[in-house]
Design a protein around this motif. Structure first.
Motif, short mmCIF file in Angstrom:
data_model
loop_
_atom_site.label_atom_id
_atom_site.label_comp_id
_atom_site.label_asym_id
_atom_site.label_seq_id
_atom_site.Cartn_x
_atom_site.Cartn_y
_atom_site.Cartn_z
N SER A 272 0.93 -1.20 -0.13
CA SER A 272 0.09 0.11 -0.06
C SER A 272 0.80 1.32 0.01
O SER A 272 0.24 2.21 -0.25
CB SER A 272 -1.08 -0.21 1.43
OG SER A 272 -0.10 -0.23 2.52
N ASP A 273 2.04 1.08 0.05
CA ASP A 273 2.90 2.41 0.30
C ASP A 273 3.43 2.56 -1.30
O ASP A 273 4.24 3.50 -1.42
CB ASP A 273 4.10 2.29 1.14
CG ASP A 273 5.06 1.09 0.94
OD1 ASP A 273 4.56 0.15 0.03
OD2 ASP A 273 5.87 0.70 1.80
N CYS A 274 2.91 1.95 -2.26
CA CYS A 274 3.11 2.01 -3.77
C CYS A 274 1.91 2.38 -4.43
O CYS A 274 1.68 1.69 -5.35
CB CYS A 274 4.11 1.06 -4.22
SG CYS A 274 5.67 0.48 -3.54
N PRO A 275 1.31 3.56 -4.21
CA PRO A 275 -0.05 3.59 -4.81
C PRO A 275 -0.29 4.07 -6.18
O PRO A 275 -1.12 3.99 -6.86
CB PRO A 275 -0.58 4.92 -4.09
CG PRO A 275 0.51 5.65 -3.57
CD PRO A 275 1.59 4.58 -3.03
N LEU A 276 1.28 4.39 -6.81
CA LEU A 276 1.10 4.67 -8.25
C LEU A 276 1.81 3.56 -9.09
O LEU A 276 2.32 3.82 -10.15
CB LEU A 276 1.78 6.03 -8.45
CG LEU A 276 1.26 7.23 -7.85
CD1 LEU A 276 2.11 8.40 -8.26
CD2 LEU A 276 -0.18 7.57 -8.34
N VAL A 277 1.48 2.36 -8.51
CA VAL A 277 2.12 1.27 -9.30
C VAL A 277 1.45 1.29 -10.90
O VAL A 277 0.36 1.58 -10.85
CB VAL A 277 1.95 -0.07 -8.73
CG1 VAL A 277 0.55 -0.29 -8.45
CG2 VAL A 277 2.79 -1.18 -9.19
N ASP A 278 2.24 0.69 -11.52
CA ASP A 278 1.60 0.67 -12.87
C ASP A 278 1.10 -0.42 -13.38
O ASP A 278 1.75 -1.46 -13.23
CB ASP A 278 2.90 1.09 -14.06
CG ASP A 278 2.43 1.40 -15.38
OD1 ASP A 278 1.44 1.07 -15.77
OD2 ASP A 278 3.29 1.89 -16.15
N PRO A 279 -0.17 -0.65 -13.98
CA PRO A 279 -0.62 -1.75 -13.96
C PRO A 279 -0.23 -2.43 -15.37
O PRO A 279 -0.20 -3.89 -15.56
CB PRO A 279 -2.21 -1.53 -14.46
CG PRO A 279 -2.34 0.04 -14.54
CD PRO A 279 -1.25 0.44 -13.71
#
Length: 245
Positions: free
Chosen positions: A98-105
């Protein structure tokens, strides 16, 4: 089934309650869920939190917005993942925090594809001590249920505090593949550990909305280069710092 499990809790020592803090009107967890649900190779998404009273807020959020959730051990994170994967019948597990909210799908999909193409036990874009070429905040791990079970049965003490620590520390026991990147983006950082990180993330999201774009990894790197890096709040929190090996 490709089961993506998001590790989330409210009790962060450095930034308590960060997963439900809001940016541009949306919680960090909502931003992350919106993105991972766009991954084409993911069949189901579950938020894995703990039984602690403080984490009831995460459960309530998931219930309100009709997201799958699971409550498990706070300290034994490996057990939480294993129990969650067992309950939801996962064959291949995708780990996002949850500390990587901008992870790329798209990166999620590429890592899953690499996992199947190479027929490995574990694939990721950030495997220590490999040379990291992806931004800190874009982390994706994919592993088989069989590998997770082996970790669950064999890992001891502090190894159980990190889901895949035993896995990438015991490489002779597992077949491993790293997702490569043509660009070296290792100096960029948009994970969330501190209040300053939250402020940085808000700047990125604000620009994404202004440009009316979703924001893949390249877009985010461009925004950091154009809008943020020269105006970073504090040098000690500038991009490239904070990756925990």
């Amino acid at each position: 089934m490709n089961l993506l499990i998001i590790q989330a809790r409210m009790g962060s020592s450095r930034l308590p309650g960060k997963v439900l803090k809001k940016i541009q009107g949306k919680t960090i967890l909502a931003i992350l869920l919106e993105r991972v649900l766009l991954a084409k190779r993911v069949d189901k998404v579950v938020v894995a939190t703990t039984f602690k009273k403080i984490d009831r807020a995460i459960v309530d959020f998931c219930k309100k917005h009709k997201f799958n959730y699971f409550c498990g051990s706070e300290k034994d994170v490996l057990k939480r993942y294993y129990d969650c994967a067992t309950k939801f019948n996962g064959n291949t597990i995708i780990r996002v925090t949850s500390d990587c909210p901008l992870v790329d799908p798209a990166v999620i999909d590429k890592t899953i594809e690499l996992f199947y193409k190479k027929k490995v036990d574990y694939a990721a874009n950030t495997i220590p001590p490999h040379s990291r070429k992806w931004p800190d905040g874009s982390d994706v791990e994919v592993f088989s249920m069989k590998a997770l079970k082996k970790c669950y049965l064999r890992a001891r003490n502090e190894q159980r505090e990190h889901v895949t620590f035993y896995l990438w520390k015991s490489k002779p026991l597992f077949k491993i593949a790293q997702l490569k990147n043509k660009q070296d983006w290792s100096k960029y950082r948009y994970t969330i550990d501190y209040q300053e990180d939250l402020s940085r993330l808000e700047k990125i999201v604000k620009v994404l909305r202004k440009k009316n774009i979703f924001g893949n990894t390249q877009d985010i790197v461009n925004i950091i280069n154009d809008k943020i890096e020269e105006k970073t709040i504090d040098k000690k929190f500038s991009f490239g710092y904070g990756w925990k090996k």
